[in-house]
Design a protein around this motif. Sequence first.
Motif, PDB file in Angstrom:
ATOM      1  N   ALA A   1      90.337  69.781  32.531  1.00 42.31           N
ATOM      2  CA  ALA A   1      91.452  70.721  32.584  1.00 42.31           C
ATOM      3  C   ALA A   1      92.316  70.353  33.780  1.00 42.31           C
ATOM      4  O   ALA A   1      91.800  69.963  34.830  1.00 42.31           O
ATOM      5  N   LEU A   2      93.620  70.465  33.614  1.00 39.82           N
ATOM      6  CA  LEU A   2      94.551  70.206  34.704  1.00 39.82           C
ATOM      7  C   LEU A   2      95.271  71.494  35.050  1.00 39.82           C
ATOM      8  O   LEU A   2      95.814  72.165  34.176  1.00 39.82           O
ATOM      9  N   THR A   3      95.249  71.828  36.330  1.00 41.85           N
ATOM     10  CA  THR A   3      95.944  73.004  36.839  1.00 41.85           C
ATOM     11  C   THR A   3      96.910  72.538  37.907  1.00 41.85           C
ATOM     12  O   THR A   3      96.494  71.899  38.885  1.00 41.85           O
ATOM     13  N   GLU A   4      98.184  72.858  37.738  1.00 43.95           N
ATOM     14  CA  GLU A   4      99.169  72.384  38.698  1.00 43.95           C
ATOM     15  C   GLU A   4      98.984  73.079  40.040  1.00 43.95           C
ATOM     16  O   GLU A   4      98.785  74.284  40.112  1.00 43.95           O
ATOM     17  N   VAL A   5      99.030  72.282  41.096  1.00 42.47           N
ATOM     18  CA  VAL A   5      98.859  72.772  42.465  1.00 42.47           C
ATOM     19  C   VAL A   5     100.206  73.304  42.955  1.00 42.47           C
ATOM     20  O   VAL A   5     101.248  72.665  42.754  1.00 42.47           O
ATOM     21  N   ASP A   6     100.179  74.448  43.605  1.00 44.12           N
ATOM     22  CA  ASP A   6     101.391  75.038  44.169  1.00 44.12           C
ATOM     23  C   ASP A   6     102.032  74.042  45.144  1.00 44.12           C
ATOM     24  O   ASP A   6     101.330  73.425  45.948  1.00 44.12           O
ATOM     25  N   PRO A   7     103.356  73.887  45.098  1.00 44.75           N
ATOM     26  CA  PRO A   7     104.022  72.930  45.989  1.00 44.75           C
ATOM     27  C   PRO A   7     103.720  73.148  47.470  1.00 44.75           C
ATOM     28  O   PRO A   7     103.689  72.178  48.231  1.00 44.75           O
ATOM     29  N   THR A   8     103.458  74.380  47.886  1.00 46.59           N
ATOM     30  CA  THR A   8     103.173  74.643  49.301  1.00 46.59           C
ATOM     31  C   THR A   8     101.824  74.081  49.724  1.00 46.59           C
ATOM     32  O   THR A   8     101.558  73.972  50.926  1.00 46.59           O
ATOM     33  N   LEU A   9     100.982  73.700  48.760  1.00 43.01           N
ATOM     34  CA  LEU A   9      99.652  73.173  49.063  1.00 43.01           C
ATOM     35  C   LEU A   9      99.527  71.672  48.796  1.00 43.01           C
ATOM     36  O   LEU A   9      98.461  71.093  48.987  1.00 43.01           O
ATOM     37  N   ARG A  10     100.599  71.035  48.381  1.00 40.11           N
ATOM     38  CA  ARG A  10     100.547  69.635  47.945  1.00 40.11           C
ATOM     39  C   ARG A  10     100.574  68.601  49.067  1.00 40.11           C
ATOM     40  O   ARG A  10     100.079  67.491  48.891  1.00 40.11           O
ATOM     41  N   THR A  11     101.169  68.910  50.196  1.00 43.27           N
ATOM     42  CA  THR A  11     101.419  67.887  51.217  1.00 43.27           C
ATOM     43  C   THR A  11     100.180  67.090  51.613  1.00 43.27           C
ATOM     44  O   THR A  11     100.220  65.854  51.586  1.00 43.27           O
TER      45      THR A  11
END
Length: 162
Positions: A95-105
């Motif tokens: 399963a793929l769940t998109e990571v919130d942009p604020t947590l991607r760095t």
Amino acid sequence: MSTTAGHYKAPHGADAVVNRMIRWLADRGVNLAGAQTLTVVGRRSGSPQRVPVNVLRFDGGEYLVAVRGETQWVRNARAAGTVELRRGRRRVDVALTEVDPTLRTPIIREYLRRWGWEVGRFLPEGLDLKSSDTELAARAGLIPVFAVTPAHRSPGRTTPAH
């Protein structure tokens, strides 16, 4: 959770040939810089799409990072929710769940540390391998990142190839 503003760097020149070669090797079990084949059903065509990817193990999780941006596999994965990862005979549905942009760095930073030599040229305009965390954070919404977790196992599937 699509927060991107249209970043997409299409394959050009030798990219398509290299991608096919990497996918071919991964399909035969060759671990070339961690490459695996991601298979996702096309959201419009219904046909399987196969692309080479690098699964990043980081901070106790596994992630897929789409430095090229809004690729077909990204849009198809958002629609499907699950994909198959394969290396050789070992296949696993995830399963793929998109990571919130604020947590991607930090995820993007680690991905670039490992595979920047291979993918750095696909970064959004204004970013490069030497960009600061602040610069990456400001553009993180342009680089889709997915958390990879086990999906319901289908008959005939084996354990993850990781």
